[in-house]
Design a protein around this motif. Structure first.
Motif, PDB file in Angstrom:
ATOM      1  N   ALA A  48      43.063  39.787  45.336  1.00 62.08           N
ATOM      2  CA  ALA A  48      42.576  41.090  44.888  1.00 62.08           C
ATOM      3  C   ALA A  48      43.631  41.798  44.046  1.00 62.08           C
ATOM      4  O   ALA A  48      43.311  42.401  43.013  1.00 62.08           O
ATOM      5  CB  ALA A  48      42.195  41.950  46.093  1.00 62.08           C
ATOM      6  N   CYS A  49      44.891  41.707  44.449  1.00 62.85           N
ATOM      7  CA  CYS A  49      45.979  42.364  43.709  1.00 62.85           C
ATOM      8  C   CYS A  49      46.185  41.723  42.340  1.00 62.85           C
ATOM      9  O   CYS A  49      46.592  42.407  41.398  1.00 62.85           O
ATOM     10  CB  CYS A  49      47.273  42.310  44.515  1.00 62.85           C
ATOM     11  SG  CYS A  49      47.240  43.358  45.980  1.00 62.85           S
ATOM     12  N   SER A  50      45.892  40.445  42.219  1.00 64.76           N
ATOM     13  CA  SER A  50      46.069  39.760  40.931  1.00 64.76           C
ATOM     14  C   SER A  50      44.822  39.831  40.067  1.00 64.76           C
ATOM     15  O   SER A  50      44.806  39.291  38.961  1.00 64.76           O
ATOM     16  CB  SER A  50      46.460  38.297  41.169  1.00 64.76           C
ATOM     17  OG  SER A  50      45.362  37.587  41.708  1.00 64.76           O
ATOM     18  N   GLY A  51      43.766  40.450  40.580  1.00 70.18           N
ATOM     19  CA  GLY A  51      42.530  40.584  39.814  1.00 70.18           C
ATOM     20  C   GLY A  51      41.617  39.381  39.897  1.00 70.18           C
ATOM     21  O   GLY A  51      40.668  39.272  39.124  1.00 70.18           O
ATOM     22  N   GLU A  52      41.864  38.484  40.840  1.00 74.88           N
ATOM     23  CA  GLU A  52      41.047  37.263  40.958  1.00 74.88           C
ATOM     24  C   GLU A  52      39.743  37.483  41.717  1.00 74.88           C
ATOM     25  O   GLU A  52      38.953  36.561  41.826  1.00 74.88           O
ATOM     26  CB  GLU A  52      41.864  36.153  41.636  1.00 74.88           C
ATOM     27  CG  GLU A  52      43.032  35.675  40.805  1.00 74.88           C
ATOM     28  CD  GLU A  52      43.895  34.669  41.544  1.00 74.88           C
ATOM     29  OE1 GLU A  52      43.397  34.020  42.483  1.00 74.88           O
ATOM     30  OE2 GLU A  52      45.078  34.579  41.197  1.00 74.88           O
ATOM     31  N   GLN A  53      39.517  38.655  42.273  1.00 76.98           N
ATOM     32  CA  GLN A  53      38.300  38.905  43.054  1.00 76.98           C
ATOM     33  C   GLN A  53      37.307  39.732  42.256  1.00 76.98           C
ATOM     34  O   GLN A  53      36.836  40.760  42.691  1.00 76.98           O
ATOM     35  CB  GLN A  53      38.630  39.642  44.351  1.00 76.98           C
ATOM     36  CG  GLN A  53      39.253  38.775  45.384  1.00 76.98           C
ATOM     37  CD  GLN A  53      39.365  39.505  46.708  1.00 76.98           C
ATOM     38  OE1 GLN A  53      39.300  40.726  46.779  1.00 76.98           O
ATOM     39  NE2 GLN A  53      39.508  38.763  47.768  1.00 76.98           N
ATOM     40  N   ARG A  54      36.949  39.278  41.106  1.00 74.43           N
ATOM     41  CA  ARG A  54      35.983  39.986  40.272  1.00 74.43           C
ATOM     42  C   ARG A  54      34.579  39.856  40.866  1.00 74.43           C
ATOM     43  O   ARG A  54      34.226  38.828  41.419  1.00 74.43           O
ATOM     44  CB  ARG A  54      36.001  39.409  38.873  1.00 74.43           C
ATOM     45  CG  ARG A  54      37.301  39.716  38.159  1.00 74.43           C
ATOM     46  CD  ARG A  54      37.327  39.104  36.770  1.00 74.43           C
ATOM     47  NE  ARG A  54      38.702  38.880  36.392  1.00 74.43           N
ATOM     48  CZ  ARG A  54      39.339  37.710  36.547  1.00 74.43           C
ATOM     49  NH1 ARG A  54      38.723  36.662  37.023  1.00 74.43           N
ATOM     50  NH2 ARG A  54      40.604  37.590  36.189  1.00 74.43           N
ATOM     51  N   GLY A  55      33.823  40.905  40.735  1.00 76.91           N
ATOM     52  CA  GLY A  55      32.420  40.843  41.156  1.00 76.91           C
ATOM     53  C   GLY A  55      32.180  40.928  42.636  1.00 76.91           C
ATOM     54  O   GLY A  55      31.119  40.609  43.108  1.00 76.91           O
ATOM     55  N   LEU A 103      43.964  39.240  49.965  1.00 72.79           N
ATOM     56  CA  LEU A 103      44.585  40.457  49.441  1.00 72.79           C
ATOM     57  C   LEU A 103      45.377  40.144  48.172  1.00 72.79           C
ATOM     58  O   LEU A 103      45.287  40.879  47.180  1.00 72.79           O
ATOM     59  CB  LEU A 103      45.486  41.101  50.490  1.00 72.79           C
ATOM     60  CG  LEU A 103      46.220  42.369  50.049  1.00 72.79           C
ATOM     61  CD1 LEU A 103      45.240  43.458  49.640  1.00 72.79           C
ATOM     62  CD2 LEU A 103      47.131  42.848  51.171  1.00 72.79           C
ATOM     63  N   ALA A 104      46.124  39.054  48.184  1.00 76.56           N
ATOM     64  CA  ALA A 104      46.892  38.654  46.995  1.00 76.56           C
ATOM     65  C   ALA A 104      45.956  38.393  45.815  1.00 76.56           C
ATOM     66  O   ALA A 104      46.250  38.777  44.679  1.00 76.56           O
ATOM     67  CB  ALA A 104      47.735  37.419  47.295  1.00 76.56           C
TER      68      ALA A 104
END
Length: 186
Positions: free
Chosen positions: A176-183, A173-174
């Motif tokens: 995703a919130c920081s934008g590290e889960q691209r794609g 979740l963290a």
């Protein structure tokens, strides 16, 4: 004195491979037929994203389904699920083949199914899950039952349960919130 039975959370914490049925689990169980006899199915994008999260967390995914479908083949390719058994008449045998192929024990597997044909596998795995609208005999034998119906977020709900039980939810979740889960579109 015998050991107390494992809780659903304890069972979920041990899962290294999560297996899903398709009709009634990843879909609502409805089959739409065209005039030409082709079938169509609707998949939930949150369920798909959840399956990608499992892989990201180091938990393998698999499909064991009784129907053979090009739609399912396209969906599992999109989700990058490498263990796919379609057109299966004997789900326990497919499960045994999957265990042999992966080297993972039955106790380290989870399975989400919704009807009698799934019981042969559900009774062998360490973590048996069912959507809320499953057949009552399946619900009675499941370790965990979602609040959501099949095809309407039940698979994502079990994914979140596994991730929480394995203390991996917050980190994902963290990210995703920081934008590290691209794609990771589901």
């Amino acid at each position: 004195m015998p050991a107390a039975p494992l809780t659903a959370t304890e069972r979920a914490s041990r899962v290294k491979l999560m297996i899903f049925d398709v009709d009634g689990v990843l879909t609502d169980g409805g089959l739409l037929f065209t005039a030409e006899g082709d079938t169509m199915k609707a998949f939930n994008s949150m369920d798909g994203h959840g399956m990608k999260l499992l892989r990201q967390a180091g938990i393998e995914t698999a499909i064991i389904t009784g129907r053979q479908s090009g739609i399912v083949a396209a969906r599992v390719k999109e989700l990058n699920i490498s263990h796919v058994y379609q057109g299966v008449q004997d789900k326990p045998q497919a499960f045994a083949d999957l265990l042999q192929q992966t080297g993972i024990s039955a106790e380290e597997c989870g399975y989400m199914g919704d009807d009698w044909v799934d019981l042969g596998v559900m009774l062998k795995v360490g973590f048996a899950a069912a959507p809320a609208n499953s057949h009552p005999e399946v619900i009675a034998r499941a370790h965990w039952v979602s609040e959501a119906r099949g095809g309407h977020g039940a698979a994502r709900e079990v994914v979140d349960t596994l991730l929480r039980a394995q203390n991996k939810y917050d980190a994902l979740l963290a990210a995703a919130c920081s934008g590290e889960q691209r794609g990771l579109v589901g």
